[in-house]
Scaffold this motif. Sequence first.
Motif, PDB file in Angstrom:
ATOM      1  N   THR A   8       0.835  -1.192   0.000  1.00 12.32           N
ATOM      2  CA  THR A   8       0.000   0.000   0.000  1.00 12.32           C
ATOM      3  C   THR A   8       0.874   1.248   0.000  1.00 12.32           C
ATOM      4  O   THR A   8       2.096   1.160   0.098  1.00 12.32           O
ATOM      5  CB  THR A   8      -0.890   0.003   1.257  1.00 12.32           C
ATOM      6  OG1 THR A   8      -0.061  -0.068   2.431  1.00 12.32           O
ATOM      7  CG2 THR A   8      -1.859  -1.166   1.262  1.00 12.32           C
ATOM      8  N   CYS A  12      -2.528   6.902   0.587  1.00 17.18           N
ATOM      9  CA  CYS A  12      -3.559   6.531  -0.390  1.00 17.18           C
ATOM     10  C   CYS A  12      -4.892   6.227   0.304  1.00 17.18           C
ATOM     11  O   CYS A  12      -4.970   5.300   1.117  1.00 17.18           O
ATOM     12  CB  CYS A  12      -3.068   5.310  -1.164  1.00 17.18           C
ATOM     13  SG  CYS A  12      -4.312   4.437  -2.111  1.00 17.18           S
ATOM     14  N   CYS A  15      -6.032   2.659  -0.300  1.00 19.10           N
ATOM     15  CA  CYS A  15      -5.240   1.699   0.480  1.00 19.10           C
ATOM     16  C   CYS A  15      -5.773   1.638   1.912  1.00 19.10           C
ATOM     17  O   CYS A  15      -5.896   0.559   2.495  1.00 19.10           O
ATOM     18  CB  CYS A  15      -3.770   2.100   0.477  1.00 19.10           C
ATOM     19  SG  CYS A  15      -3.014   2.090  -1.168  1.00 19.10           S
ATOM     20  N   LYS A  16      -6.110   2.796   2.470  1.00 23.92           N
ATOM     21  CA  LYS A  16      -6.661   2.837   3.829  1.00 23.92           C
ATOM     22  C   LYS A  16      -7.995   2.108   3.880  1.00 23.92           C
ATOM     23  O   LYS A  16      -8.271   1.365   4.828  1.00 23.92           O
ATOM     24  CB  LYS A  16      -6.816   4.286   4.291  1.00 23.92           C
ATOM     25  CG  LYS A  16      -5.481   4.960   4.540  1.00 23.92           C
ATOM     26  CD  LYS A  16      -5.638   6.423   4.902  1.00 23.92           C
ATOM     27  CE  LYS A  16      -4.259   7.068   5.029  1.00 23.92           C
ATOM     28  NZ  LYS A  16      -4.335   8.506   5.268  1.00 23.92           N
ATOM     29  N   THR A  18      -8.896  -0.323   1.965  1.00 21.69           N
ATOM     30  CA  THR A  18      -8.610  -1.751   1.827  1.00 21.69           C
ATOM     31  C   THR A  18      -8.237  -2.350   3.180  1.00 21.69           C
ATOM     32  O   THR A  18      -8.754  -3.403   3.573  1.00 21.69           O
ATOM     33  CB  THR A  18      -7.480  -1.967   0.802  1.00 21.69           C
ATOM     34  OG1 THR A  18      -7.911  -1.456  -0.467  1.00 21.69           O
ATOM     35  CG2 THR A  18      -7.124  -3.436   0.665  1.00 21.69           C
ATOM     36  N   LYS A  19      -7.366  -1.676   3.918  1.00 23.95           N
ATOM     37  CA  LYS A  19      -6.987  -2.161   5.252  1.00 23.95           C
ATOM     38  C   LYS A  19      -8.219  -2.219   6.157  1.00 23.95           C
ATOM     39  O   LYS A  19      -8.389  -3.185   6.910  1.00 23.95           O
ATOM     40  CB  LYS A  19      -5.919  -1.256   5.862  1.00 23.95           C
ATOM     41  CG  LYS A  19      -4.577  -1.332   5.170  1.00 23.95           C
ATOM     42  CD  LYS A  19      -3.626  -0.297   5.766  1.00 23.95           C
ATOM     43  CE  LYS A  19      -2.377  -0.127   4.944  1.00 23.95           C
ATOM     44  NZ  LYS A  19      -1.547   0.979   5.431  1.00 23.95           N
ATOM     45  N   TYR A  31       0.982  -6.100   5.736  1.00 28.82           N
ATOM     46  CA  TYR A  31       1.103  -5.056   4.722  1.00 28.82           C
ATOM     47  C   TYR A  31       2.427  -4.332   4.855  1.00 28.82           C
ATOM     48  O   TYR A  31       3.051  -4.330   5.919  1.00 28.82           O
ATOM     49  CB  TYR A  31      -0.050  -4.051   4.810  1.00 28.82           C
ATOM     50  CG  TYR A  31       0.049  -3.074   5.964  1.00 28.82           C
ATOM     51  CD1 TYR A  31       0.648  -1.828   5.779  1.00 28.82           C
ATOM     52  CD2 TYR A  31      -0.426  -3.404   7.215  1.00 28.82           C
ATOM     53  CE1 TYR A  31       0.753  -0.935   6.826  1.00 28.82           C
ATOM     54  CE2 TYR A  31      -0.326  -2.513   8.262  1.00 28.82           C
ATOM     55  CZ  TYR A  31       0.263  -1.280   8.063  1.00 28.82           C
ATOM     56  OH  TYR A  31       0.380  -0.399   9.117  1.00 28.82           O
ATOM     57  N   ASP A  33       3.878  -0.481   3.578  1.00 34.78           N
ATOM     58  CA  ASP A  33       3.656   0.789   2.895  1.00 34.78           C
ATOM     59  C   ASP A  33       4.873   1.038   1.998  1.00 34.78           C
ATOM     60  O   ASP A  33       5.975   1.282   2.497  1.00 34.78           O
ATOM     61  CB  ASP A  33       3.491   1.933   3.899  1.00 34.78           C
ATOM     62  CG  ASP A  33       2.127   1.941   4.571  1.00 34.78           C
ATOM     63  OD1 ASP A  33       1.144   1.553   3.914  1.00 34.78           O
ATOM     64  OD2 ASP A  33       2.047   2.348   5.747  1.00 34.78           O
ATOM     65  N   PHE A  57      -1.583   0.547  -6.683  1.00 34.20           N
ATOM     66  CA  PHE A  57      -1.829   0.266  -5.273  1.00 34.20           C
ATOM     67  C   PHE A  57      -3.295   0.534  -4.959  1.00 34.20           C
ATOM     68  O   PHE A  57      -3.905   1.382  -5.603  1.00 34.20           O
ATOM     69  CB  PHE A  57      -0.955   1.179  -4.402  1.00 34.20           C
ATOM     70  CG  PHE A  57       0.514   0.926  -4.574  1.00 34.20           C
ATOM     71  CD1 PHE A  57       1.138  -0.081  -3.864  1.00 34.20           C
ATOM     72  CD2 PHE A  57       1.266   1.697  -5.444  1.00 34.20           C
ATOM     73  CE1 PHE A  57       2.500  -0.325  -4.025  1.00 34.20           C
ATOM     74  CE2 PHE A  57       2.618   1.459  -5.614  1.00 34.20           C
ATOM     75  CZ  PHE A  57       3.236   0.451  -4.906  1.00 34.20           C
ATOM     76  N   PRO A  58      -3.844  -0.154  -4.016  1.00 34.29           N
ATOM     77  CA  PRO A  58      -3.261  -1.247  -3.251  1.00 34.29           C
ATOM     78  C   PRO A  58      -3.105  -2.517  -4.088  1.00 34.29           C
ATOM     79  O   PRO A  58      -3.901  -2.773  -4.980  1.00 34.29           O
ATOM     80  CB  PRO A  58      -4.271  -1.479  -2.122  1.00 34.29           C
ATOM     81  CG  PRO A  58      -5.575  -1.025  -2.691  1.00 34.29           C
ATOM     82  CD  PRO A  58      -5.233   0.118  -3.598  1.00 34.29           C
ATOM     83  N   TYR A  70      -8.915  -0.977  -4.919  1.00 37.93           N
ATOM     84  CA  TYR A  70      -9.905  -1.224  -3.874  1.00 37.93           C
ATOM     85  C   TYR A  70     -11.122  -1.895  -4.504  1.00 37.93           C
ATOM     86  O   TYR A  70     -11.909  -1.259  -5.195  1.00 37.93           O
ATOM     87  CB  TYR A  70     -10.305   0.091  -3.198  1.00 37.93           C
ATOM     88  CG  TYR A  70     -11.378  -0.094  -2.160  1.00 37.93           C
ATOM     89  CD1 TYR A  70     -11.125  -0.832  -1.012  1.00 37.93           C
ATOM     90  CD2 TYR A  70     -12.637   0.457  -2.339  1.00 37.93           C
ATOM     91  CE1 TYR A  70     -12.116  -1.018  -0.058  1.00 37.93           C
ATOM     92  CE2 TYR A  70     -13.635   0.273  -1.383  1.00 37.93           C
ATOM     93  CZ  TYR A  70     -13.363  -0.463  -0.251  1.00 37.93           C
ATOM     94  OH  TYR A  70     -14.349  -0.646   0.686  1.00 37.93           O
TER      95      TYR A  70
END
Length: 83
Positions: A8, A12, A15-16, A18-19, A31, A33, A57-58, A70
């Motif tokens: 990630t 982003c 990306c956040k 997705t987590k 993960y 970064d 990304f992600p 995502y």
Amino acid sequence: MEKVKMYTLSTCPWCKKTKEFFKDHKIPFEYTDFDLADDKERTKILEEMREYGANGFPFVKIGDKVVVGYKPNDYSYLMGLND
């Protein structure tokens, strides 16, 4: 349960999200970064991403399958959450 590994970017928003998806579903994941990694780790990440033809990304690896971006429906499908 399939192992989940992701690359990630710390800044982003996708990306956040997705987590958050994996946390909300109580699915453990590892993960890294990309933007906070050292040069050696970045090179390793880029090589792995190239193996899968990925360039964004992600980057989410679920078992031996990869999802770039995502895509919660794809994560759910690959994790068997839709059953």
